[in-house]
Structures are given as structure tokens and as C-alpha cells.
Design a protein around this motif. Structure first.
Motif, PDB file in Angstrom:
ATOM      1  N   VAL A  48     -41.007 -18.952  60.781  1.00 57.91           N
ATOM      2  CA  VAL A  48     -39.751 -19.646  60.506  1.00 57.91           C
ATOM      3  C   VAL A  48     -38.555 -18.807  60.968  1.00 57.91           C
ATOM      4  CG1 VAL A  48     -38.243 -20.591  58.719  1.00 57.91           C
ATOM      5  CG2 VAL A  48     -40.727 -20.888  58.545  1.00 57.91           C
ATOM      6  N   ALA A  49     -38.483 -17.558  60.488  1.00 59.47           N
ATOM      7  CA  ALA A  49     -37.332 -16.723  60.804  1.00 59.47           C
ATOM      8  C   ALA A  49     -37.687 -15.267  60.571  1.00 59.47           C
ATOM      9  CB  ALA A  49     -36.132 -17.114  59.941  1.00 59.47           C
ATOM     10  N   GLY A  56     -29.502  -6.476  62.450  1.00 55.29           N
ATOM     11  CA  GLY A  56     -28.781  -6.817  63.663  1.00 55.29           C
ATOM     12  C   GLY A  56     -29.487  -7.811  64.569  1.00 55.29           C
ATOM     13  N   ILE A  57     -30.767  -7.993  64.326  1.00 54.42           N
ATOM     14  CA  ILE A  57     -31.541  -8.942  65.128  1.00 54.42           C
ATOM     15  C   ILE A  57     -32.124 -10.003  64.210  1.00 54.42           C
ATOM     16  CG2 ILE A  57     -33.583  -9.251  66.583  1.00 54.42           C
ATOM     17  CD1 ILE A  57     -33.208  -6.329  67.471  1.00 54.42           C
ATOM     18  N   THR A  58     -31.898 -11.247  64.569  1.00 55.36           N
ATOM     19  CA  THR A  58     -32.516 -12.370  63.876  1.00 55.36           C
ATOM     20  C   THR A  58     -33.146 -13.290  64.926  1.00 55.36           C
ATOM     21  OG1 THR A  58     -30.464 -13.655  63.863  1.00 55.36           O
ATOM     22  CG2 THR A  58     -30.933 -12.309  61.917  1.00 55.36           C
ATOM     23  N   ASN A  59     -34.124 -14.028  64.483  1.00 56.80           N
ATOM     24  CA  ASN A  59     -34.792 -14.962  65.381  1.00 56.80           C
ATOM     25  C   ASN A  59     -35.295 -16.132  64.546  1.00 56.80           C
ATOM     26  OD1 ASN A  59     -35.877 -16.059  67.673  1.00 56.80           O
ATOM     27  ND2 ASN A  59     -37.637 -14.686  67.783  1.00 56.80           N
ATOM     28  N   TYR A  60     -35.286 -17.308  65.135  1.00 55.75           N
ATOM     29  CA  TYR A  60     -35.654 -18.515  64.409  1.00 55.75           C
ATOM     30  C   TYR A  60     -36.595 -19.381  65.225  1.00 55.75           C
ATOM     31  CZ  TYR A  60     -31.561 -17.281  61.618  1.00 55.75           C
ATOM     32  OH  TYR A  60     -30.659 -16.625  60.817  1.00 55.75           O
ATOM     33  N   ALA A  61     -37.451 -20.088  64.523  1.00 53.92           N
ATOM     34  CA  ALA A  61     -38.237 -21.120  65.174  1.00 53.92           C
ATOM     35  C   ALA A  61     -37.300 -22.213  65.673  1.00 53.92           C
ATOM     36  CB  ALA A  61     -39.252 -21.702  64.198  1.00 53.92           C
ATOM     37  N   ASP A  62     -37.647 -22.817  66.778  1.00 50.45           N
ATOM     38  CA  ASP A  62     -36.792 -23.867  67.334  1.00 50.45           C
ATOM     39  C   ASP A  62     -36.560 -24.997  66.328  1.00 50.45           C
ATOM     40  OD1 ASP A  62     -38.073 -23.660  70.750  1.00 50.45           O
ATOM     41  OD2 ASP A  62     -36.512 -22.530  69.711  1.00 50.45           O
ATOM     42  N   GLY A  66     -30.211 -23.422  63.819  1.00 48.24           N
ATOM     43  CA  GLY A  66     -28.994 -24.167  63.530  1.00 48.24           C
ATOM     44  C   GLY A  66     -28.946 -24.735  62.123  1.00 48.24           C
ATOM     45  N   ARG A  67     -30.074 -24.713  61.412  1.00 47.33           N
ATOM     46  CA  ARG A  67     -30.114 -25.232  60.032  1.00 47.33           C
ATOM     47  C   ARG A  67     -30.431 -24.131  59.018  1.00 47.33           C
ATOM     48  NH1 ARG A  67     -33.983 -28.674  58.596  1.00 47.33           N
ATOM     49  NH2 ARG A  67     -35.511 -27.952  60.144  1.00 47.33           N
ATOM     50  N   PHE A  68     -31.236 -23.170  59.410  1.00 44.94           N
ATOM     51  CA  PHE A  68     -31.657 -22.088  58.505  1.00 44.94           C
ATOM     52  C   PHE A  68     -30.970 -20.789  58.910  1.00 44.94           C
ATOM     53  CE2 PHE A  68     -36.157 -23.776  57.221  1.00 44.94           C
ATOM     54  CZ  PHE A  68     -35.586 -24.988  56.878  1.00 44.94           C
ATOM     55  N   THR A  69     -30.693 -19.948  57.921  1.00 45.30           N
ATOM     56  CA  THR A  69     -30.111 -18.631  58.175  1.00 45.30           C
ATOM     57  C   THR A  69     -30.835 -17.593  57.338  1.00 45.30           C
ATOM     58  OG1 THR A  69     -27.932 -19.620  58.579  1.00 45.30           O
ATOM     59  CG2 THR A  69     -28.023 -17.252  58.151  1.00 45.30           C
ATOM     60  N   ILE A  70     -31.298 -16.549  57.995  1.00 40.86           N
ATOM     61  CA  ILE A  70     -31.945 -15.448  57.296  1.00 40.86           C
ATOM     62  C   ILE A  70     -30.941 -14.310  57.150  1.00 40.86           C
ATOM     63  CG2 ILE A  70     -32.877 -14.431  59.422  1.00 40.86           C
ATOM     64  CD1 ILE A  70     -35.374 -13.617  57.786  1.00 40.86           C
ATOM     65  N   GLN A  82     -31.433 -19.203  53.778  1.00 42.05           N
ATOM     66  CA  GLN A  82     -30.580 -20.338  53.456  1.00 42.05           C
ATOM     67  C   GLN A  82     -31.025 -21.514  54.311  1.00 42.05           C
ATOM     68  OE1 GLN A  82     -27.982 -20.688  51.157  1.00 42.05           O
ATOM     69  NE2 GLN A  82     -28.099 -22.850  51.743  1.00 42.05           N
ATOM     70  N   MET A  83     -31.392 -22.597  53.663  1.00 43.91           N
ATOM     71  CA  MET A  83     -31.910 -23.759  54.366  1.00 43.91           C
ATOM     72  C   MET A  83     -30.987 -24.946  54.130  1.00 43.91           C
ATOM     73  SD  MET A  83     -35.988 -23.332  53.539  1.00 43.91           S
ATOM     74  CE  MET A  83     -35.803 -23.792  51.822  1.00 43.91           C
TER      75      MET A  83
END
Length: 124
Positions: A48-49, A56-62, A66-70, A82-83
Motif C-alpha cells: 500500500v505505502a 524523506g522517501i514515500t511510495n504508494y501503490a497506484d 492521491g488518496r492515502f498518505t503515510i 491517512q486514508m
């Protein structure tokens, strides 16, 4: 050794929001890259994330971009997810995981420690 405990799951209507928390034991939380994964019924566990040790580095599943924030708060030994704008397809058990390495990865098998999971159910 790190113990992880997730919280914040629950039932929410589509379009709503939830914030998941993952509290870690131990004094070296800042040494771990953290990830969130999820597993829906009859499906494989999926990434997921993630967030690096420094934050400093974050990554998200496509599917969640734009909807979730780690985020992470090392003073509280906690990582958050945050979802927002939840969809029915986000329904799953959500797990946080810790990786004792400098590099980040979306591969679940590369994480050393896992929480017990928290259920997120999104109704239509």
C-alpha cells in the motif's frame, strides 16, 4: 526486536476517511523503514505505502496514490496511514511492517516485523 500494534480500523462509508496508526515498541524505531500492506479476502497481500527511515522517501501503490498518505512520528514511535476518499475496494485487513534496512522496498518478504492487522471495511 520490534513489536507493532495497529489501530484505527473500522467501518466507514465510501468516500469517507480513516487514519490508521501503528505503534512500535523499542527505542530504535527511527532505524526502520516502515510499510503498510493489505490483504482482502481471497486475495494476495499487497503493498500500500512505505516511508523511509528519515521520512524523506514515500511510495504508494497506484491504487491509493492521491488518496492515502503515510507519515511517521519518531518521537511517538508511530507510523500513520491517512486514508481519504475510501472505496469499497479498499476493504481489507491492513498490516504495518518494519524493515531494518536503509533502503525501501515494496516487497513484503523484505520486511522483518509485522503487526497483527486491523480490519478496514468500506461500505457502498
Amino acid at each position: 526486536q520490534v513489536q507493532l500494534v495497529e489501530s484505527g480500523g473500522g467501518l466507514v462509508q465510501a468516500g469517507g476517511s480513516l487514519r490508521l496508526s501503528c505503534a512500535a515498541s523499542g527505542r530504535t524505531f527511527s532505524a526502520y523503514a516502515m510499510g503498510w500492506f493489505r490483504q482482502a479476502p481471497r486475495k494476495e497481500r499487497e503493498f500500500v505505502a512505505l516511508i523511509s527511515r528519515s521520512g524523506g522517501i514515500t511510495n504508494y501503490a497506484d491504487s491509493v496514490k492521491g488518496r492515502f498518505t503515510i507519515s511517521r512520528d519518531d518521537a511517538k514511535n508511530t507510523v500513520y496511514l491517512q486514508m481519504n476518499k475510501l472505496k469499497t475496494e479498499d476493504t481489507a485487513v491492513y498490516y504495518c511492517a518494519a524493515r531494518a534496512a536503509a533502503s525501501t522496498t515494496v516487497v513484503a518478504e523484505s520486511y522483518n516485523y509485522w503487526g497483527q492487522g486491523t480490519q478496514v471495511t468500506v461500505s457502498s
